[in-house]
Design an enzyme around this catalytic site. Sequence first.
Site, PDB file in Angstrom:
ATOM      1  N   GLY A   1       0.920  -1.292   0.243  1.00 27.09           N
ATOM      2  CA  GLY A   1       0.088  -0.059  -0.026  1.00 27.09           C
ATOM      3  C   GLY A   1       0.806   1.034  -0.034  1.00 27.09           C
ATOM      4  O   GLY A   1       1.193   1.940  -0.917  1.00 27.09           O
TER       5      GLY A   1
ATOM      6  N   TYR B   1      -0.253   8.814  15.429  1.00 28.69           N
ATOM      7  CA  TYR B   1       1.067   7.827  15.454  1.00 28.69           C
ATOM      8  C   TYR B   1       2.166   8.795  15.785  1.00 28.69           C
ATOM      9  O   TYR B   1       3.330   8.214  15.615  1.00 28.69           O
ATOM     10  CB  TYR B   1       1.436   7.284  13.971  1.00 28.69           C
ATOM     11  CG  TYR B   1       0.319   6.329  13.502  1.00 28.69           C
ATOM     12  CD1 TYR B   1      -0.363   5.261  14.106  1.00 28.69           C
ATOM     13  CD2 TYR B   1      -0.235   6.841  12.196  1.00 28.69           C
ATOM     14  CE1 TYR B   1      -1.428   4.524  13.646  1.00 28.69           C
ATOM     15  CE2 TYR B   1      -1.420   6.278  11.680  1.00 28.69           C
ATOM     16  CZ  TYR B   1      -1.756   5.013  12.327  1.00 28.69           C
ATOM     17  OH  TYR B   1      -2.891   4.394  11.514  1.00 28.69           O
TER      18      TYR B   1
ATOM     19  N   CYS C   1     -10.743  21.685  17.330  1.00 31.43           N
ATOM     20  CA  CYS C   1     -10.541  21.909  18.488  1.00 31.43           C
ATOM     21  C   CYS C   1     -10.095  20.749  19.680  1.00 31.43           C
ATOM     22  O   CYS C   1     -10.769  20.105  20.488  1.00 31.43           O
ATOM     23  CB  CYS C   1     -11.867  22.399  19.152  1.00 31.43           C
ATOM     24  SG  CYS C   1     -12.772  23.689  18.087  1.00 31.43           S
TER      25      CYS C   1
HETATM   26  N1  LLP Z   1      -2.249  -5.942   3.794  1.00 30.24           N
HETATM   27  C1  LLP Z   1      -2.993  -5.959   5.047  1.00 30.24           C
HETATM   28  C2  LLP Z   1      -3.788  -7.293   5.429  1.00 30.24           C
HETATM   29  C3  LLP Z   1      -2.940  -4.869   5.701  1.00 30.24           C
HETATM   30  O1  LLP Z   1      -3.800  -4.742   7.006  1.00 30.24           O
HETATM   31  C4  LLP Z   1      -2.333  -3.680   5.327  1.00 30.24           C
HETATM   32  C5  LLP Z   1      -2.236  -2.635   6.088  1.00 30.24           C
HETATM   33  C6  LLP Z   1      -1.486  -3.900   3.995  1.00 30.24           C
HETATM   34  C7  LLP Z   1      -1.651  -5.077   3.317  1.00 30.24           C
HETATM   35  C8  LLP Z   1      -0.695  -2.603   3.462  1.00 30.24           C
HETATM   36  O2  LLP Z   1       0.163  -2.364   4.283  1.00 30.24           O
HETATM   37  P1  LLP Z   1       1.211  -1.153   3.914  1.00 30.24           P
HETATM   38  O3  LLP Z   1       2.032  -1.803   2.462  1.00 30.24           O
HETATM   39  O4  LLP Z   1       0.600   0.061   3.271  1.00 30.24           O
HETATM   40  O5  LLP Z   1       2.376  -0.976   4.698  1.00 30.24           O
HETATM   41  N2  LLP Z   1      -2.711   3.497   8.868  1.00 30.24           N
HETATM   42  C9  LLP Z   1      -1.495   3.288   9.231  1.00 30.24           C
HETATM   43  C10 LLP Z   1      -1.078   1.993   8.408  1.00 30.24           C
HETATM   44  C11 LLP Z   1      -2.108   1.008   8.678  1.00 30.24           C
HETATM   45  C12 LLP Z   1      -1.842  -0.464   8.071  1.00 30.24           C
HETATM   46  C13 LLP Z   1      -2.789  -1.343   8.160  1.00 30.24           C
HETATM   47  N3  LLP Z   1      -2.724  -2.447   7.207  1.00 30.24           N
HETATM   48  C14 LLP Z   1      -0.724   4.483   8.902  1.00 30.24           C
HETATM   49  O6  LLP Z   1      -0.892   5.754   8.339  1.00 30.24           O
HETATM   50  O7  LLP Z   1       0.510   4.313   8.965  1.00 30.24           O
END
Ligand code: LLP
Length: 419
Positions: free
Chosen positions: A275, A316, A342
């Site tokens: 992602g 975070y 706020c």
């Molecule tokens: N696959 C699964 C099952 C996941 O839960 C996630 C992310 C991904 C793939 C993709 O992960 P990435 O390649 O983006 O690291 N909101 C947080 C990140 C939460 C990620 C949740 N799962 C942030 O803003 O850092």
Amino acid sequence: MHHFLYRNNELYCEDVPIRMIAEKVGTPFYLYSHATLKRHFLIFNEAFEGIERLVCFSAKANTNLAVLKLFESLGGGLDIVSGGELYRGLKAGFSPDRIVYSGVGKRVDEIDYALDAGILMFNVESLEELELIDKRAGLLKTKAPVSIRVNPDVDPKTHPYISTGLKKNKFGIDTETAIQAYRFASKLENIDVTGIDCHIGSQITEAKPFMEALESLNALIDELKQMGIEIRYLDMGGGLGITYNDESPPHPREYARAIVAALKGSHLKLILEPGRVIVGNAGILVTRVLYRKSGKVKEFVIADAGMNDLMRPTLYDAFHAIEPVVATENKTITADVVGPICETGDFLALDRKIPDVKKGDLLVVMSAGAYGFTMSSNYCSRPKAAEVMVKDNRFHVVKARQNYEDLVVGESIPPFFDD
Ligand code: LLP
């Protein structure tokens, strides 16, 4: 080639001056570079050249239809975690057999929707979920392709809120129970056991945790073979980190090389769910300075974007670089860049050295393409920001800014108020 660059002290996205978009679209808005999105996807995909694989972009990082459509057109698949993401994926044109469905809390209606669509695979996270999927598949007279999401208990060395592969995390099934789950699944009439899956966390900046996870998966695959369970897919999840500040995560090619080496010629089709690494640095958030204010102990820059638009700094303590759209002065200040919400926690940056901006100036928050818009909210009844995509010298509003009407859609006053 970087696509957010200064020309004559003015920040451009590809060939479009950001100031010009701000004048036409208003602020705040998310801005995505088509060339960067495309390049990141291709680099990641091509890093696994020669290996049978499907790169399923993790929709939760950025669900905009235009972004999804782009990856679809580049041959990508999609990793979803909800019925809503399935809806978006299908709307963006993904063939269902390129969609994998993860998540600990799949609802009955979501399971039915995915079965009906005919997705590639459910990544199952509990025995009860397995039972339910079997039951629903039976009712719908179909077979559900399933992989078990294994929790390999490795430390991804990332922020605790985004590590998912530790024993204490709610995700997946531990390696011992996973064997039981496979045995159970292989006996279920409406389940087709097709794969094995893991996802250990996000913003991971070294290769080692991935290798540890893969080692544990490899051992399980061998065990499954001995049990007579042959699977076809190995899903490594996502999690590869990016540079926000001074992190130096492995390049996708390095990450791919390590994974491919550890696969040791296995015939499994590899599934990846990146992602952040694809979209994170392909997007920024553009905001306008509303006011300057000098406190007794702090300098404040009050921007028109806040935690409702970009939650990451608040949630975070995440670092996002902040740059001016027009870089004129050399003078800098150290300030808290805050939003209009706020809450004391409403900030984009704390004690940050930035140019000495004034009321009306435009700022950009870098590395905001992943988990930016998707985590935004309407808190304090602030309409959600617009999303804009640039390609070469053109731009297009890929999501209109919400208006006040949008804020109250679906709300109504109960008739019993008239009693
Ligand atoms: N696959 C699964 C099952 C996941 O839960 C996630 C992310 C991904 C793939 C993709 O992960 P990435 O390649 O983006 O690291 N909101 C947080 C990140 C939460 C990620 C949740 N799962 C942030 O803003 O850092």
